[in-house]
Design a protein around this motif. Structure first.
Motif, short mmCIF file in Angstrom:
data_model
loop_
_atom_site.label_atom_id
_atom_site.label_comp_id
_atom_site.label_asym_id
_atom_site.label_seq_id
_atom_site.Cartn_x
_atom_site.Cartn_y
_atom_site.Cartn_z
N THR A 385 4.72 31.27 -66.66
CA THR A 385 4.32 30.08 -65.91
C THR A 385 5.35 29.82 -64.82
O THR A 385 6.31 29.07 -65.02
N PRO A 386 5.22 30.46 -63.65
CA PRO A 386 6.26 30.37 -62.61
C PRO A 386 6.59 28.95 -62.17
O PRO A 386 7.71 28.70 -61.73
N GLY A 387 5.65 28.02 -62.28
CA GLY A 387 5.92 26.67 -61.81
C GLY A 387 6.42 25.72 -62.87
O GLY A 387 6.55 24.52 -62.61
N ASP A 388 6.74 26.21 -64.08
CA ASP A 388 7.13 25.29 -65.16
C ASP A 388 8.43 24.58 -64.83
O ASP A 388 9.48 25.20 -64.61
N ALA A 389 8.37 23.24 -64.80
CA ALA A 389 9.53 22.44 -64.40
C ALA A 389 10.65 22.51 -65.41
O ALA A 389 11.84 22.57 -65.04
N SER A 390 10.32 22.49 -66.71
CA SER A 390 11.37 22.50 -67.72
C SER A 390 12.16 23.79 -67.69
O SER A 390 13.39 23.79 -67.80
N CYS A 391 11.49 24.92 -67.53
CA CYS A 391 12.20 26.20 -67.46
C CYS A 391 13.07 26.27 -66.22
O CYS A 391 14.20 26.76 -66.26
N ARG A 392 12.55 25.79 -65.11
CA ARG A 392 13.34 25.81 -63.87
C ARG A 392 14.58 24.94 -64.02
O ARG A 392 15.68 25.29 -63.56
N THR A 393 14.42 23.79 -64.66
CA THR A 393 15.56 22.90 -64.84
C THR A 393 16.60 23.54 -65.76
O THR A 393 17.81 23.47 -65.48
N GLU A 394 16.16 24.14 -66.85
CA GLU A 394 17.11 24.79 -67.75
C GLU A 394 17.86 25.90 -67.04
O GLU A 394 19.06 26.10 -67.24
N LEU A 395 17.16 26.63 -66.19
CA LEU A 395 17.80 27.69 -65.42
C LEU A 395 18.87 27.11 -64.50
O LEU A 395 19.98 27.64 -64.39
N ALA A 396 18.55 26.00 -63.85
CA ALA A 396 19.51 25.36 -62.95
C ALA A 396 20.72 24.83 -63.71
O ALA A 396 21.86 24.97 -63.27
N LEU A 397 20.48 24.20 -64.86
CA LEU A 397 21.58 23.63 -65.63
C LEU A 397 22.50 24.73 -66.17
O LEU A 397 23.72 24.58 -66.18
N ALA A 398 21.92 25.83 -66.63
CA ALA A 398 22.74 26.94 -67.12
C ALA A 398 23.60 27.50 -66.00
O ALA A 398 24.78 27.80 -66.19
N ALA A 399 23.02 27.62 -64.81
CA ALA A 399 23.79 28.13 -63.67
C ALA A 399 24.90 27.16 -63.29
O ALA A 399 26.04 27.56 -63.04
N ALA A 400 24.58 25.87 -63.26
CA ALA A 400 25.57 24.88 -62.85
C ALA A 400 26.74 24.84 -63.82
O ALA A 400 27.91 24.75 -63.41
N GLN A 401 26.47 24.91 -65.12
CA GLN A 401 27.55 24.83 -66.10
C GLN A 401 28.30 26.15 -66.21
O GLN A 401 29.32 26.23 -66.90
N SER A 402 27.80 27.18 -65.52
CA SER A 402 28.55 28.43 -65.37
C SER A 402 29.34 28.43 -64.07
O SER A 402 29.97 29.44 -63.73
N GLY A 403 29.27 27.34 -63.32
CA GLY A 403 29.99 27.26 -62.06
C GLY A 403 29.36 28.03 -60.94
O GLY A 403 30.01 28.31 -59.93
N GLU A 404 28.09 28.38 -61.05
CA GLU A 404 27.42 29.19 -60.04
C GLU A 404 26.76 28.28 -59.00
O GLU A 404 25.55 28.08 -58.98
#
Length: 647
Positions: A385-404
């Motif tokens: 589901t390319p447009g899934d908001a929850s998955c996109r948010t989790e991806l963003a949060l994981a990246a942010a907390q990795s300092g990316e």
């Protein structure tokens, strides 16, 4: 010394030695003055010989290796060290002058050689390191080394997942986290099998690139290499009445268990007696080893596989049950490892993973500090589901907390789902409260803690009006908004969370200890967080304790624990951890790492510090292990943050 026969086309050198620092230290201590040595045991492939080789590197030692072909010949293993035909007494005298003797594959020793090793231990003039496979019959004289308390015993445990991931990261192709997890689960600590499988995946073209990343994924069947066939020979050779049928039915039922009533009980009893299946207290049956199911499925013919195979949709109720269990654990502030084989099976088979399940798995992994796995689960959901908001948010949060920082913002249309530049569009698609949640950690990743706290203030207001949903958009119970408020504690500002976290939870204890500036209480809160599976939160709590402890010894202990936990969090870089990463290195290691991060080669560093190139390399290798870095390319990033957490 090990000699490797070189073939210009097929030469494979050993993997770099990784991890095992505690075990290395234990072996080295066993060789100190007044110590008589140690016995190292474990099944084949666990890395016993490599560990001992690393431990005795640079020391003067004699080494012998037993072989199955020579078990009938007296003193066969010791032939290179003994002067012709000798008695046991003469052999003991001849070897008493050796300062250190390494005996490899001691379970294969002939009786005379086993007696010789035992007598050397009794006399105590020669330090011994004895290596044996404890899953095969061992000569009595060898087993009495540890049962008779002549030598201490190190039973080597499987290489932990974190160290397995670090080892695989040194391969030619960077593997994505779910592939690493699958290899670790299948190999069960067998490093020979791990190397064989990872090599086969590469050479047989079974790896596919993960869009938007520089990693590769493995989906589909296990390659049936010679090593795999060797490991499952007992399984594949079963030809008793009904035995192969029982094993194959179990293999194709995975990941769901079968019940006793569904199987041939006589055949089942025979394969259970041989340790090939496991029957639990509820009468459900599973194959005993994670490699067995994939191997049986790979060897089944096409027609039989088609008849026995299950449609992934048949696993729907079990997948829903896993999702419910994960959500309940999150709600209860308990993210300790929870078996969830159905979702992992879907990924391994290359089947579609529902976005809702993938987002929850991503969140569970993120709360555990497994940031790379969180991102990988989110990408799995976005494939379906390319447009899934929850998955996109989790991806963003994981990246942010990795300092990316570079991965937050932009638009996913710029690349494949889950690729670079996902954060901004993910936030817009997910709604206001989720957008603010992403903005909090995007600011934190840039080092703007004040901006993160301002974003957090708006996020907390949204969470208060979310009516049963937290700031990530996931449904929950009385703890639904706890994690949104808890971010303030992680950012070092507990006041917004004061009195607003569930009072009986570990998050509230952390907030209270930080608000009071109580170092011992922060240590206790960190320990409670780690016990509940919140490894990243625990690392942050210990890091905060470093800054408030008045006792320098307590501060050093907290720093050590913070760094050890942070190394298990897959590249986490949050404000609380700033400056801690170099705290575990020795003064010389920090000096060398600083120069390496500045771009100097090993030779240039050696010339500047008047050291040998080999010494510089050894220091860097130890530093990589402590820092959780794959190589020197990661050092500039680790050196960006100043050491503000001095004790």
């Amino acid at each position: 010394m090990t000699t490797y026969v070189q073939d210009a086309k097929t030469l494979e050198l050993p993997w770099p030695f990784t991890g095992r620092e505690d075990e290395l230290e234990l072996i080295r201590r066993s060789l100190a003055a007044g110590r008589q040595g140690i016995v190292v045991t474990g099944p084949a492939g666990r890395g016993k010989t490599r560990l001992v080789t690393e431990a005795v590197r640079g020391t003067d030692c004699a080494r012998v290796t037993a072989t199955p072909e020579a078990r009938s010949l007296p003193f066969a293993a010791f032939a290179p060290l003994l002067p012709g035909t000798v008695s046991l007494h003469r052999a003991v005298q001849s070897l008493s002058g050796a300062r250190l003797l390494v005996v490899d594959d001691a379970h294969l020793l002939d009786e005379a050689s086993a007696a010789l090793v035992h007598q050397l231990a009794v006399h105590g003039r020669t330090r011994l390191i004895v290596i044996a496979d404890d899953r095969t019959p061992v000569p009595g004289a060898v087993s009495r080394l540890w049962t008779g308390e002549l030598l201490p015993r190190l039973a080597l445990e499987p290489l932990p997942h974190e160290e397995t991931a670090h080892l695989l990261a040194r391969g030619a192709a960077a593997l994505e986290p779910l592939t690493v997890r699958r290899l670790h689960r299948i190999c069960q600590g067998d490093l020979r099998l791990l190397r064989d499988l990872s090599g086969a995946l590469r050479t047989q073209g079974l790896l596919t690139p993960v869009p938007g990343t520089d990693t590769w994924a493995w989906r589909g069947p296990v390659p049936m290499t010679p090593t795999v066939r060797e490991r499952v020979a007992d399984l594949l050779d079963r030809c008793g009445p009904g035995e192969r049928d029982v094993l194959e039915r179990l293999a194709f039922a995975e990941p769901l268990p079968l019940h006793l009533d569904d199987l041939d009980l006589d055949a089942l009893e025979r394969v259970e007696a041989d340790g090939l299946v496991h029957v639990d207290d509820h009468g459900t049956v599973r194959l005993a080893h994670p490699l067995h199911g994939p191997a049986l499925r790979a060897c089944a013919g096409r027609l039989r596989a088609r008849r026995l195979a299950r449609d992934p949709r048949q696993h729907g109720p079990a997948l829903a049950a896993e999702q419910h269990a994960l959500a309940r654990r999150i709600d209860e502030q308990d993210v300790r490892a929870l078996p969830a084989p159905v979702g992992e099976w879907l990924v391994a088979e290359g089947a579609a993973v529902p976005a809702g399940y993938a987002a929850l798995r991503a969140r569970f992994a993120r709360l555990r500090g497994e940031l790379r796995e969180a991102a990988a689960w989110a990408r799995e959901g976005l494939q379906e589901t390319p447009g899934d908001a929850s998955c996109r948010t989790e991806l963003a949060l994981a990246a942010a907390q990795s300092g990316e920082v570079g991965r937050i913002g932009g638009d996913p249309a710029d690349g494949a789902p889950g690729g670079r530049g996902h954060g901004g569009a993910a936030a817009r698609a997910a709604g206001p409260s989720t957008a603010d949640g992403t903005a909090v950690w995007a600011a934190a990743a840039r080092g703007d803690v004040d901006g993160a706290l301002r974003a957090l203030a708006g996020r907390a207001d949204d969470a208060d009006g979310a009516d049963g949903h937290d700031a990530s958009g996931d449904p929950g119970g009385r703890h639904a908004t706890a994690y949104a408020r808890y971010d303030a504690v992680r950012l070092g500002a507990p006041e917004p969370a004061a009195g607003r976290l569930p009072g009986d939870g570990v998050l509230a204890r952390h907030a209270d200890a930080l608000a009071r500036g109580d170092g011992p209480a922060l240590d206790r809160a960190a320990a409670a967080l780690a016990e509940r599976g919140f490894l990243l939160f625990a690392a942050e709590a210990y890091a905060q304790a470093v800054r408030v402890h008045r006792d320098p010894g307590a501060a050093r202990t907290a720093r050590t624990r913070a760094v050890a936990l942070a190394r298990r969090c897959q590249g986490a870089r949050t404000p609380a951890l700033a400056g801690l990463v170099l705290g575990e290195l020795t003064a010389r290691q920090r000096q060398i790492v600083t120069l390496a991060a500045a771009g100097l080669s090993n030779r240039q560093i050696a010339e500047r510090l008047t050291l040998s190139v080999r010494t510089v390399g050894n220091h860097l290798y130890s530093a990589y292990t402590r820092l959780g870095a794959g190589d020197r390319a990661a050092l500039p990033r680790l050196m960006e943050q100043p050491d503000t957490a001095s004790a």
